[in-house]
Scaffold this motif. Sequence first.
Motif, PDB file in Angstrom:
ATOM      1  N   ARG A  47       0.856  -1.181   0.000  1.00 27.51           N
ATOM      2  CA  ARG A  47       0.000   0.000   0.000  1.00 27.51           C
ATOM      3  C   ARG A  47       0.894   1.233   0.000  1.00 27.51           C
ATOM      4  O   ARG A  47       2.037   1.185   0.482  1.00 27.51           O
ATOM      5  N   TYR A  48       0.368   2.324  -0.538  1.00 28.55           N
ATOM      6  CA  TYR A  48       1.153   3.554  -0.690  1.00 28.55           C
ATOM      7  C   TYR A  48       0.417   4.724  -0.057  1.00 28.55           C
ATOM      8  O   TYR A  48      -0.818   4.765  -0.065  1.00 28.55           O
ATOM      9  N   PHE A  49       1.200   5.690   0.423  1.00 27.09           N
ATOM     10  CA  PHE A  49       0.649   6.919   1.000  1.00 27.09           C
ATOM     11  C   PHE A  49       1.393   8.073   0.350  1.00 27.09           C
ATOM     12  O   PHE A  49       2.603   8.216   0.536  1.00 27.09           O
ATOM     13  N   LEU A  50       0.683   8.880  -0.419  1.00 23.61           N
ATOM     14  CA  LEU A  50       1.298  10.012  -1.115  1.00 23.61           C
ATOM     15  C   LEU A  50       0.786  11.320  -0.523  1.00 23.61           C
ATOM     16  O   LEU A  50      -0.410  11.469  -0.286  1.00 23.61           O
ATOM     17  N   VAL A  51       1.683  12.252  -0.275  1.00 22.49           N
ATOM     18  CA  VAL A  51       1.291  13.557   0.269  1.00 22.49           C
ATOM     19  C   VAL A  51       1.783  14.665  -0.651  1.00 22.49           C
ATOM     20  O   VAL A  51       2.927  14.642  -1.107  1.00 22.49           O
TER      21      VAL A  51
END
Length: 389
Positions: A47-51
Amino acid sequence: MVILILNMPNTLPQTLTSLLDWEQLWQHTQQKRGGMAVWRLPKSDKRYFLVDSTGGEKLGSLDLETFPAGFLVAPFIGLPYFLKAETLLEESIVQEEVVGSSLLKPLHNVEENEEKHQHFTHWVSESINEIQSGHFQKVVLSRTDEVEFPGDFSTLKAFGQLCQAYPNAFVCALYIPELGSTWLCATPETLVEQNAQGIFRTIALAGTQSAIDPLGEIILPQNARWSQKEIEEQAYVCRYIIECFKKIRLREYQEIGPKTILAGNLLHLKTEFTVDTQALNFSQLPGILLSLLHPTSAVCGTPKEEAIAWIAKAEKHARELYSGYLGPVNLGDEIHLFVNLRTVKVDQSEGKCRATYFAGCGITEDSDPEKEWQETVMKCQTLQRVLEN
Ligand SMILES: C=C(O[C@H]1C=CC=C(C(=O)O)[C@@H]1O)C(=O)O
């Protein structure tokens, strides 16, 4: 956990990188009015978290190959937003038992649903009349289902539960400050995909039936039976895609299907189209086809302009991001854009949380208004059975 920090601007607080708890990072970014997306690709265990601390920008053009790494989000009609991958976290997903969410019991408004039922079946009948009069051949009508929860809502907990429940779907949670709401989806429909080897892929997805028979048994895709209505409904989407290919004189494509696929609680018909863009020396193909394809006949209708005009007349709600597209672009030389289906918009204020589910269905000459209504009920349940459990 792997932390990838791309193009990190000086202004981005160092604390962001120390917020290894995704829940904390989500809340921190929302407070700072940053834009963000969390996603898991189909059949993936990452899973990825982009900000994007700027909140993202509205784009004027779709030259995908010139974009930096980021996340693209477009409404049904209108300009897309782009979130730049300033900060990107990657994490392996641990398979957990699916447990009930922290949500309290929803307050479902049955009367409101009966009104929606009447409105929806009325406009399906009107659409069938229009089709019989020759004004268009197919239209996709949608509706919403609103539910209020007393209490807090954890976006990341809901995201985790959707990942567990729907391993074959693209699961995503998204926040863009300008839009104000949080969106979650678990969609089965790829719009534009390109892998690092330059293989482009799109699909024609349409036709729906429950994956559970009246005795409660799962219907295996190979045992599914389809009626003329669904076969024709899906064929419109195939023809639409091939028309888009013809507009750019693209003849070198592979077509596989239609085949039945399982998408959560539902079965659909799917045809897959692939193109080797390296062999054709055609690196701009994904961007060009994205602007031609969206919105396809799977969410709009045939012909497109007539269907758009009819949808504007028949639907009471604004579709917003529902039936638009979203996904990561140019991360590791790959593009993964999906149609925003099986989606919910979540608004929170003063200790209350309002969820708006969106679902639509393809209407042809052979549609039955009551069956189309039931189809939207099943599609709303894809998310409701996980989030409201
Ligand atoms: C428009 C939706 O689904 C599309 C994708 C698969 C099957 C569809 C159908 O059977 O009508 C729709 O074309 C939706 O889920 O809201």
